[in-house]
Design a protein around this motif. Structure first.
Motif, PDB file in Angstrom:
ATOM      1  N   ALA A  71       0.849  -1.189   0.000  1.00 13.19           N
ATOM      2  CA  ALA A  71       0.000   0.000   0.000  1.00 13.19           C
ATOM      3  C   ALA A  71       0.883   1.237   0.000  1.00 13.19           C
ATOM      4  N   SER A  72       0.367   2.311  -0.542  1.00 14.75           N
ATOM      5  CA  SER A  72       1.146   3.559  -0.575  1.00 14.75           C
ATOM      6  C   SER A  72       1.403   4.102   0.826  1.00 14.75           C
ATOM      7  N   THR A  73       0.672   3.616   1.815  1.00 18.17           N
ATOM      8  CA  THR A  73       0.874   4.050   3.201  1.00 18.17           C
ATOM      9  C   THR A  73       1.808   3.117   3.965  1.00 18.17           C
ATOM     10  N   ASN A  74       2.245   2.044   3.330  1.00 19.54           N
ATOM     11  CA  ASN A  74       3.151   1.100   3.967  1.00 19.54           C
ATOM     12  C   ASN A  74       4.490   1.793   4.196  1.00 19.54           C
ATOM     13  N   PRO A  75       5.035   1.745   5.416  1.00 19.38           N
ATOM     14  CA  PRO A  75       6.311   2.415   5.699  1.00 19.38           C
ATOM     15  C   PRO A  75       7.463   1.963   4.793  1.00 19.38           C
ATOM     16  N   LEU A  76       7.474   0.698   4.393  1.00 13.00           N
ATOM     17  CA  LEU A  76       8.530   0.222   3.493  1.00 13.00           C
ATOM     18  C   LEU A  76       8.414   0.889   2.130  1.00 13.00           C
ATOM     19  N   TYR A  77       7.205   0.953   1.610  1.00 14.51           N
ATOM     20  CA  TYR A  77       6.985   1.628   0.327  1.00 14.51           C
ATOM     21  C   TYR A  77       7.386   3.095   0.430  1.00 14.51           C
ATOM     22  N   MET A  78       6.990   3.751   1.524  1.00 13.61           N
ATOM     23  CA  MET A  78       7.315   5.169   1.713  1.00 13.61           C
ATOM     24  C   MET A  78       8.830   5.378   1.805  1.00 13.61           C
ATOM     25  N   LYS A  79       9.522   4.432   2.439  1.00 12.00           N
ATOM     26  CA  LYS A  79      10.979   4.533   2.541  1.00 12.00           C
ATOM     27  C   LYS A  79      11.619   4.369   1.159  1.00 12.00           C
ATOM     28  N   ALA A  80      11.094   3.445   0.356  1.00 12.88           N
ATOM     29  CA  ALA A  80      11.624   3.234  -0.996  1.00 12.88           C
ATOM     30  C   ALA A  80      11.392   4.477  -1.862  1.00 12.88           C
ATOM     31  N   VAL A  81      10.218   5.102  -1.733  1.00 16.03           N
ATOM     32  CA  VAL A  81       9.919   6.332  -2.470  1.00 16.03           C
ATOM     33  C   VAL A  81      10.865   7.449  -2.030  1.00 16.03           C
ATOM     34  N   THR A  82      11.148   7.508  -0.742  1.00 17.95           N
ATOM     35  CA  THR A  82      12.080   8.516  -0.221  1.00 17.95           C
ATOM     36  C   THR A  82      13.469   8.322  -0.811  1.00 17.95           C
ATOM     37  N   ALA A  83      13.908   7.072  -0.913  1.00 17.94           N
ATOM     38  CA  ALA A  83      15.224   6.785  -1.504  1.00 17.94           C
ATOM     39  C   ALA A  83      15.245   7.169  -2.978  1.00 17.94           C
ATOM     40  N   PHE A  84      14.145   6.912  -3.690  1.00 19.21           N
ATOM     41  CA  PHE A  84      14.035   7.314  -5.099  1.00 19.21           C
ATOM     42  C   PHE A  84      14.207   8.825  -5.210  1.00 19.21           C
ATOM     43  N   PHE A  85      13.455   9.560  -4.384  1.00 21.74           N
ATOM     44  CA  PHE A  85      13.504  11.021  -4.400  1.00 21.74           C
ATOM     45  C   PHE A  85      14.912  11.525  -4.094  1.00 21.74           C
ATOM     46  N   ALA A  86      15.555  10.961  -3.083  1.00 20.69           N
ATOM     47  CA  ALA A  86      16.906  11.391  -2.697  1.00 20.69           C
ATOM     48  C   ALA A  86      17.892  11.134  -3.840  1.00 20.69           C
ATOM     49  N   ALA A  87      17.749  10.005  -4.510  1.00 21.83           N
ATOM     50  CA  ALA A  87      18.641   9.687  -5.630  1.00 21.83           C
ATOM     51  C   ALA A  87      18.490  10.706  -6.750  1.00 21.83           C
ATOM     52  N   VAL A  88      17.264  11.093  -7.035  1.00 14.66           N
ATOM     53  CA  VAL A  88      17.031  12.093  -8.084  1.00 14.66           C
ATOM     54  C   VAL A  88      17.623  13.441  -7.675  1.00 14.66           C
ATOM     55  N   VAL A  89      17.492  13.807  -6.415  1.00 12.94           N
ATOM     56  CA  VAL A  89      18.059  15.081  -5.945  1.00 12.94           C
ATOM     57  C   VAL A  89      19.582  15.065  -6.121  1.00 12.94           C
ATOM     58  N   PHE A  90      20.226  13.979  -5.738  1.00 12.15           N
ATOM     59  CA  PHE A  90      21.675  13.909  -5.909  1.00 12.15           C
ATOM     60  C   PHE A  90      22.062  13.973  -7.389  1.00 12.15           C
ATOM     61  N   CYS A  91      21.263  13.338  -8.232  1.00 12.47           N
ATOM     62  CA  CYS A  91      21.530  13.423  -9.669  1.00 12.47           C
ATOM     63  C   CYS A  91      21.352  14.845 -10.184  1.00 12.47           C
ATOM     64  N   GLN A  92      20.399  15.584  -9.630  1.00 13.15           N
ATOM     65  CA  GLN A  92      20.218  16.976 -10.027  1.00 13.15           C
ATOM     66  C   GLN A  92      21.425  17.822  -9.629  1.00 13.15           C
ATOM     67  N   VAL A  93      22.020  17.515  -8.488  1.00 11.74           N
ATOM     68  CA  VAL A  93      23.249  18.216  -8.083  1.00 11.74           C
ATOM     69  C   VAL A  93      24.354  17.913  -9.096  1.00 11.74           C
ATOM     70  N   GLY A  94      24.518  16.643  -9.448  1.00  8.26           N
ATOM     71  CA  GLY A  94      25.510  16.278 -10.458  1.00  8.26           C
ATOM     72  C   GLY A  94      25.231  16.949 -11.787  1.00  8.26           C
ATOM     73  N   ASN A  95      23.967  17.008 -12.151  1.00  7.40           N
ATOM     74  CA  ASN A  95      23.568  17.607 -13.424  1.00  7.40           C
ATOM     75  C   ASN A  95      23.883  19.103 -13.464  1.00  7.40           C
ATOM     76  N   VAL A  96      23.564  19.822 -12.402  1.00  9.52           N
ATOM     77  CA  VAL A  96      23.815  21.270 -12.426  1.00  9.52           C
ATOM     78  C   VAL A  96      25.317  21.549 -12.478  1.00  9.52           C
ATOM     79  N   LEU A  97      26.110  20.733 -11.806  1.00  2.73           N
ATOM     80  CA  LEU A  97      27.565  20.919 -11.882  1.00  2.73           C
ATOM     81  C   LEU A  97      28.086  20.568 -13.273  1.00  2.73           C
ATOM     82  N   ALA A  98      27.562  19.499 -13.847  1.00  2.00           N
ATOM     83  CA  ALA A  98      27.997  19.087 -15.182  1.00  2.00           C
ATOM     84  C   ALA A  98      27.617  20.111 -16.238  1.00  2.00           C
ATOM     85  N   ARG A  99      26.509  20.808 -16.026  1.00  3.47           N
ATOM     86  CA  ARG A  99      25.996  21.753 -17.026  1.00  3.47           C
ATOM     87  C   ARG A  99      26.509  23.180 -16.857  1.00  3.47           C
ATOM     88  N   LYS A 100      27.454  23.390 -15.940  1.00  2.00           N
ATOM     89  CA  LYS A 100      28.024  24.732 -15.775  1.00  2.00           C
ATOM     90  C   LYS A 100      28.654  25.230 -17.067  1.00  2.00           C
TER      91      LYS A 100
END
Length: 179
Positions: A71-100
């Motif tokens: 379920a979308s309210t399951n803590p495991l699912y929510m933790k996995a979604v959080t990890a997905f989000f964090a990974a994208v944020v780190f990639c955005q940091v890499g992207n902005v540095l790469a695109r300077k």
């Protein structure tokens, strides 16, 4: 989360060899096929791989099996979604540095010469930290706290974005056809 760093790119100083480049004609577009392929099919795919790698790593580490519904309210699912989000944020940091820069190496042009980009990155990472670790944000964003290792699952992909973009810039400087 990438809005402030992206805006800060607008204050980036021109590359030192900008006057050696042929001027852009009126018929050329800044938003062209090459740029779209590089952004969406290249860097975008790396970000998707980072997100799903983090997502499934969390699920599989906790004993989840393919086909098992959560379920979308399951803590495991929510933790996995959080990890997905964090990974994208780190990639955005890499992207902005790469695109300077478009042609010059990031390290040649100066990694720390644009304070606005670094302020944007700090704000971006601070917001990520609040969303991941501040309990009051968990119900609003549907997130769960991550260990430091889990938070940094996207970091190798961010480094990969910078590395591949540096290779692309090398080919551009050598006038070797490349995406």
């Amino acid at each position: 989360t990438d809005l402030l760093p992206a805006i800060a790119l607008g204050s980036e100083k021109p590359e030192s060899d900008v006057m050696k480049q042929k001027p852009i004609s009126r018929s050329e577009k800044l938003l062209n096929k090459k740029m779209l392929i590089g952004s969406f099919l290249f860097i975008g795919m790396i970000q998707v791989m980072a997100g799903f790698s983090a997502f499934f790593y969390i699920l599989l580490q906790e004993g989840w099996h393919f086909g098992e519904s959560l379920a979308s309210t399951n803590p495991l699912y929510m933790k996995a979604v959080t990890a997905f989000f964090a990974a994208v944020v780190f990639c955005q940091v890499g992207n902005v540095l790469a695109r300077k820069t478009n042609r010059q190496s990031l390290f040649e042009s100066g990694l720390f010469n644009n304070k606005l980009i670094w302020m944007g990155i700090i704000v971006e990472l601070a917001l990520l930290s609040l969303i991941v670790y501040l309990p009051v944000t968990h119900s609003f964003f549907g997130t769960q706290p991550l260990s430091l290792f889990e938070l940094l699952l996207g970091l190798p992909f961010a480094i990969l974005i910078i590395l591949l973009e540096e290779i692309r810039k090398y080919f551009v400087r050598q006038k070797i056809p490349f995406v």
